[in-house]
Design a protein around this motif. Sequence first.
Motif, PDB file in Angstrom:
ATOM      1  N   LEU A  95      25.787  -3.212 -23.365  1.00  0.00           N
ATOM      2  CA  LEU A  95      26.918  -3.762 -23.809  1.00  0.00           C
ATOM      3  C   LEU A  95      27.615  -2.904 -25.096  1.00  0.00           C
ATOM      4  O   LEU A  95      27.033  -2.513 -25.924  1.00  0.00           O
ATOM      5  CB  LEU A  95      26.152  -5.072 -24.691  1.00  0.00           C
ATOM      6  CG  LEU A  95      27.251  -6.072 -25.270  1.00  0.00           C
ATOM      7  CD1 LEU A  95      27.999  -6.769 -24.348  1.00  0.00           C
ATOM      8  CD2 LEU A  95      26.541  -7.149 -26.159  1.00  0.00           C
TER       9      LEU A  95
ATOM     10  N   THR B 282      30.308  -2.882 -27.797  1.00  0.00           N
ATOM     11  CA  THR B 282      31.244  -3.733 -28.971  1.00  0.00           C
ATOM     12  C   THR B 282      32.124  -2.666 -29.767  1.00  0.00           C
ATOM     13  O   THR B 282      31.609  -1.852 -30.263  1.00  0.00           O
ATOM     14  CB  THR B 282      29.992  -4.034 -29.910  1.00  0.00           C
ATOM     15  OG1 THR B 282      29.195  -5.009 -29.259  1.00  0.00           O
ATOM     16  CG2 THR B 282      30.735  -5.142 -30.850  1.00  0.00           C
TER      17      THR B 282
ATOM     18  N   GLU C  88      34.025  -7.037 -26.835  1.00  0.00           N
ATOM     19  CA  GLU C  88      32.662  -6.920 -26.170  1.00  0.00           C
ATOM     20  C   GLU C  88      32.814  -6.640 -24.733  1.00  0.00           C
ATOM     21  O   GLU C  88      33.579  -7.527 -24.082  1.00  0.00           O
ATOM     22  CB  GLU C  88      31.642  -7.986 -26.476  1.00  0.00           C
ATOM     23  CG  GLU C  88      31.296  -8.099 -27.729  1.00  0.00           C
ATOM     24  CD  GLU C  88      29.963  -8.796 -27.891  1.00  0.00           C
ATOM     25  OE1 GLU C  88      29.223  -8.785 -28.988  1.00  0.00           O
ATOM     26  OE2 GLU C  88      29.771  -9.993 -27.130  1.00  0.00           O
TER      27      GLU C  88
ATOM     28  N   GLU D 255      30.724  -5.575 -21.093  1.00  0.00           N
ATOM     29  CA  GLU D 255      29.213  -5.160 -20.420  1.00  0.00           C
ATOM     30  C   GLU D 255      29.626  -4.126 -19.493  1.00  0.00           C
ATOM     31  O   GLU D 255      30.764  -4.149 -18.613  1.00  0.00           O
ATOM     32  CB  GLU D 255      28.565  -6.323 -19.503  1.00  0.00           C
ATOM     33  CG  GLU D 255      27.434  -5.790 -19.237  1.00  0.00           C
ATOM     34  CD  GLU D 255      26.665  -7.101 -18.555  1.00  0.00           C
ATOM     35  OE1 GLU D 255      26.181  -7.047 -17.637  1.00  0.00           O
ATOM     36  OE2 GLU D 255      26.670  -8.274 -19.214  1.00  0.00           O
TER      37      GLU D 255
END
Length: 119
Positions: A51, A53, A64, A66
């Motif tokens: 993930l 950020t 964010e 993935e």
Amino acid sequence: MSYDRFIDERLLTSRDALNRLQIKIKLLEIDENARDFSQRFGQRILVKKVLLTIKHTETEEVEEKELDVEEIERRIKKERLFSSSNRWLASTDIKNGYVVASHHLDLLADAIALDIIVI
């Protein structure tokens, strides 16, 4: 929280050259079955998903995303015949589920090359 479990935020956050972006990477999935037979680098794990950020320091906006690092590596090998990333991380480079900042570029190299992430 005890002192030995305290992790400085600066250790986990990488920045661009002009300090416009701050990046943190959290591990979401690792390959439990992968074995690293090279004892030269110590105990390492194979990363599958992270993930990402990204915080824009000027606007305080947080994004964010993935990333399936395994799929990105497969895609770049198919399109460009090579991969510049290294999905193996030493267990000492993971703190509280986050990747130490010095290894961010290793994990993100292929995503940057494919323009999935534009920094």
